[in-house]
Scaffold this motif. Structure first.
Motif, PDB file in Angstrom:
ATOM      1  N   GLU A  95       0.835  -1.209   0.000  1.00 10.06           N
ATOM      2  CA  GLU A  95       0.000   0.000   0.000  1.00 10.06           C
ATOM      3  C   GLU A  95       0.869   1.257   0.000  1.00 10.06           C
ATOM      4  OE1 GLU A  95      -3.718   1.945   2.521  1.00 10.06           O
ATOM      5  OE2 GLU A  95      -2.951  -0.021   3.086  1.00 10.06           O
ATOM      6  N   THR A  96       1.948   1.220   0.770  1.00  9.88           N
ATOM      7  CA  THR A  96       2.865   2.355   0.820  1.00  9.88           C
ATOM      8  C   THR A  96       3.497   2.594  -0.546  1.00  9.88           C
ATOM      9  OG1 THR A  96       3.304   2.034   3.167  1.00  9.88           O
ATOM     10  CG2 THR A  96       4.974   3.236   1.913  1.00  9.88           C
ATOM     11  N   MET A  97       3.865   1.518  -1.217  1.00  9.08           N
ATOM     12  CA  MET A  97       4.465   1.661  -2.542  1.00  9.08           C
ATOM     13  C   MET A  97       3.505   2.369  -3.496  1.00  9.08           C
ATOM     14  SD  MET A  97       6.389  -2.007  -2.893  1.00  9.08           S
ATOM     15  CE  MET A  97       7.245  -1.662  -4.430  1.00  9.08           C
ATOM     16  N   GLN A  98       2.241   1.968  -3.491  1.00 11.98           N
ATOM     17  CA  GLN A  98       1.263   2.603  -4.370  1.00 11.98           C
ATOM     18  C   GLN A  98       1.103   4.081  -4.032  1.00 11.98           C
ATOM     19  OE1 GLN A  98       0.026   1.251  -7.146  1.00 11.98           O
ATOM     20  NE2 GLN A  98       1.411  -0.393  -6.577  1.00 11.98           N
ATOM     21  N   LYS A  99       1.058   4.389  -2.744  1.00 10.27           N
ATOM     22  CA  LYS A  99       0.914   5.780  -2.309  1.00 10.27           C
ATOM     23  C   LYS A  99       2.134   6.599  -2.742  1.00 10.27           C
ATOM     24  CE  LYS A  99      -2.194   4.877   1.545  1.00 10.27           C
ATOM     25  NZ  LYS A  99      -3.363   5.314   0.822  1.00 10.27           N
ATOM     26  N   LEU A 100       3.322   6.023  -2.612  1.00  9.70           N
ATOM     27  CA  LEU A 100       4.544   6.742  -2.973  1.00  9.70           C
ATOM     28  C   LEU A 100       4.672   6.939  -4.482  1.00  9.70           C
ATOM     29  CD1 LEU A 100       7.001   5.135  -0.425  1.00  9.70           C
ATOM     30  CD2 LEU A 100       6.356   7.556  -0.541  1.00  9.70           C
ATOM     31  N   LEU A 101       4.301   5.939  -5.264  1.00  9.29           N
ATOM     32  CA  LEU A 101       4.356   6.101  -6.721  1.00  9.29           C
ATOM     33  C   LEU A 101       3.451   7.246  -7.174  1.00  9.29           C
ATOM     34  CD1 LEU A 101       4.405   2.338  -7.768  1.00  9.29           C
ATOM     35  CD2 LEU A 101       6.241   4.006  -8.164  1.00  9.29           C
ATOM     36  N   THR A 102       2.264   7.318  -6.609  1.00 12.56           N
ATOM     37  CA  THR A 102       1.342   8.407  -6.928  1.00 12.56           C
ATOM     38  C   THR A 102       1.887   9.738  -6.416  1.00 12.56           C
ATOM     39  OG1 THR A 102      -0.499   6.856  -6.781  1.00 12.56           O
ATOM     40  CG2 THR A 102      -1.045   9.193  -6.712  1.00 12.56           C
ATOM     41  N   TYR A 103       2.432   9.717  -5.201  1.00 12.27           N
ATOM     42  CA  TYR A 103       2.995  10.936  -4.605  1.00 12.27           C
ATOM     43  C   TYR A 103       4.123  11.488  -5.482  1.00 12.27           C
ATOM     44  CZ  TYR A 103       5.135  14.041  -1.193  1.00 12.27           C
ATOM     45  OH  TYR A 103       5.660  15.136  -0.561  1.00 12.27           O
ATOM     46  N   ILE A 104       5.029  10.629  -5.899  1.00  5.53           N
ATOM     47  CA  ILE A 104       6.163  11.055  -6.733  1.00  5.53           C
ATOM     48  C   ILE A 104       5.662  11.648  -8.042  1.00  5.53           C
ATOM     49  CG2 ILE A 104       8.103  10.181  -8.097  1.00  5.53           C
ATOM     50  CD1 ILE A 104       8.647   8.239  -5.688  1.00  5.53           C
ATOM     51  N   GLN A 105       4.648  11.036  -8.604  1.00  2.00           N
ATOM     52  CA  GLN A 105       4.078  11.551  -9.845  1.00  2.00           C
ATOM     53  C   GLN A 105       3.431  12.921  -9.623  1.00  2.00           C
ATOM     54  OE1 GLN A 105       0.948   9.055 -11.420  1.00  2.00           O
ATOM     55  NE2 GLN A 105       1.359   9.731 -13.502  1.00  2.00           N
ATOM     56  N   ASP A 106       2.704  13.071  -8.527  1.00  2.00           N
ATOM     57  CA  ASP A 106       1.988  14.323  -8.253  1.00  2.00           C
ATOM     58  C   ASP A 106       2.890  15.452  -7.766  1.00  2.00           C
ATOM     59  OD1 ASP A 106      -0.298  12.950  -8.955  1.00  2.00           O
ATOM     60  OD2 ASP A 106      -1.043  12.743  -6.904  1.00  2.00           O
ATOM     61  N   TYR A 107       3.996  15.120  -7.108  1.00  2.00           N
ATOM     62  CA  TYR A 107       4.854  16.141  -6.500  1.00  2.00           C
ATOM     63  C   TYR A 107       6.301  16.019  -6.980  1.00  2.00           C
ATOM     64  CZ  TYR A 107       0.815  16.596  -3.450  1.00  2.00           C
ATOM     65  OH  TYR A 107      -0.465  16.783  -2.976  1.00  2.00           O
ATOM     66  N   SER A 108       6.474  15.776  -8.255  1.00  2.00           N
ATOM     67  CA  SER A 108       7.809  15.517  -8.798  1.00  2.00           C
ATOM     68  C   SER A 108       8.782  16.683  -8.609  1.00  2.00           C
ATOM     69  CB  SER A 108       7.721  15.155 -10.281  1.00  2.00           C
ATOM     70  OG  SER A 108       7.165  16.232 -11.008  1.00  2.00           O
ATOM     71  N   LYS A 109       8.276  17.880  -8.438  1.00  2.00           N
ATOM     72  CA  LYS A 109       9.145  19.054  -8.265  1.00  2.00           C
ATOM     73  C   LYS A 109       9.310  19.461  -6.805  1.00  2.00           C
ATOM     74  CE  LYS A 109       9.362  19.741 -12.756  1.00  2.00           C
ATOM     75  NZ  LYS A 109      10.246  18.865 -13.426  1.00  2.00           N
ATOM     76  N   HIS A 110       8.626  18.790  -5.896  1.00  2.00           N
ATOM     77  CA  HIS A 110       8.677  19.155  -4.473  1.00  2.00           C
ATOM     78  C   HIS A 110       9.985  18.654  -3.852  1.00  2.00           C
ATOM     79  CE1 HIS A 110       7.523  19.303  -0.205  1.00  2.00           C
ATOM     80  NE2 HIS A 110       6.741  20.301  -0.606  1.00  2.00           N
ATOM     81  N   SER A 111      10.477  19.380  -2.868  1.00  2.00           N
ATOM     82  CA  SER A 111      11.752  19.015  -2.222  1.00  2.00           C
ATOM     83  C   SER A 111      11.693  17.660  -1.523  1.00  2.00           C
ATOM     84  CB  SER A 111      12.168  20.100  -1.228  1.00  2.00           C
ATOM     85  OG  SER A 111      11.203  20.215  -0.202  1.00  2.00           O
ATOM     86  N   SER A 112      10.510  17.175  -1.187  1.00  3.17           N
ATOM     87  CA  SER A 112      10.389  15.883  -0.500  1.00  3.17           C
ATOM     88  C   SER A 112      10.510  14.696  -1.443  1.00  3.17           C
ATOM     89  CB  SER A 112       9.043  15.804   0.228  1.00  3.17           C
ATOM     90  OG  SER A 112       7.980  15.829  -0.707  1.00  3.17           O
ATOM     91  N   VAL A 113      10.643  14.945  -2.742  1.00  2.00           N
ATOM     92  CA  VAL A 113      10.665  13.830  -3.692  1.00  2.00           C
ATOM     93  C   VAL A 113      11.874  12.917  -3.472  1.00  2.00           C
ATOM     94  CG1 VAL A 113      11.884  14.885  -5.664  1.00  2.00           C
ATOM     95  CG2 VAL A 113      10.070  13.215  -6.054  1.00  2.00           C
TER      96      VAL A 113
END
Length: 195
Positions: A95-113
């Motif tokens: 579940e974490t992997m799915q959340k992170l893949l979406t997060y990376i896609q949505d926030y690719s320019k954010h410093s937390s990437v």
């Protein structure tokens, strides 16, 4: 402690009872705030809050992120990443992997990437079934961290994971020569970044 628990319970009841209220956006924001405060308290001392745990926090964030109204983009972004981190701690790896893949896609320019890539690499490391996924995200994490001159405890974890791979490269039957070479390169870059 009890104030946050009471606030959280009262706000949840209000949200469920009056979903069309003019104050619903404010109620959601206060609910999130109370939940974050309780999480802070259990991080410091798990005995300070009787009926609240990481599992409940994860569940609360799921509810807020699925149904919450009136949250700022920053609140949503921070809640999504925090939920992934807590999910990883709880062992909810898939579940974490799915959340992170979406997060990376949505926030690719954010410093937390960079931290998101690191956490995703750690998920792959935990599963030990997709070496390419581990290599890819470890590499992206180290590259992003070098650009941001960012170092966190997760960088140390990824470095340790890289060392485990380095020590066992010859025993990993499904690892190609190219993957082994990339692991060594990532390991060297991670080491240079740490020191």
């Amino acid at each position: 402690n009890e104030k946050y628990e009471l606030s959280r319970a009262s706000l949840k009841s209000y949200i469920e009872s009056f979903p069309s209220s003019d104050q619903i956006n404010l109620a959601w924001r206060y609910y999130l705030s109370a939940t974050l405060q309780l999480f802070d308290l259990i991080q410091k001392d798990s005995n300070t809050v009787e009926d609240f745990s990481k599992i409940q926090f994860f569940s609360d964030l799921s509810w807020v992120l699925s149904n919450g109204k009136g949250l700022t983009d920053k609140e949503i972004q921070e809640s999504r990443f925090l939920q992934a981190k807590v999910g990883f701690d709880l062992g909810y790896t898939q579940e974490t992997m799915q959340k992170l893949l979406t997060y990376i896609q949505d926030y690719s320019k954010h410093s937390s990437v960079s931290d998101a890539h690191l956490l995703l690499a750690l998920c792959y490391d935990r599963l030990r079934t997709n070496y390419e996924g581990f290599i890819d995200h470890a590499e992206k994490a180290v590259q992003a961290a070098q650009k941001l001159e960012h170092l966190s405890s997760m960088h140390i974890q990824i470095f340790n994971a890289l060392l485990r791979y380095e020590e066992g490269i010859e025993q990993l039957p499904s690892l190609t020569q190219n993957q082994a070479k990339r692991l060594r390169e990532i390991n060297e870059r991670a080491a240079n970044h740490l020191y």
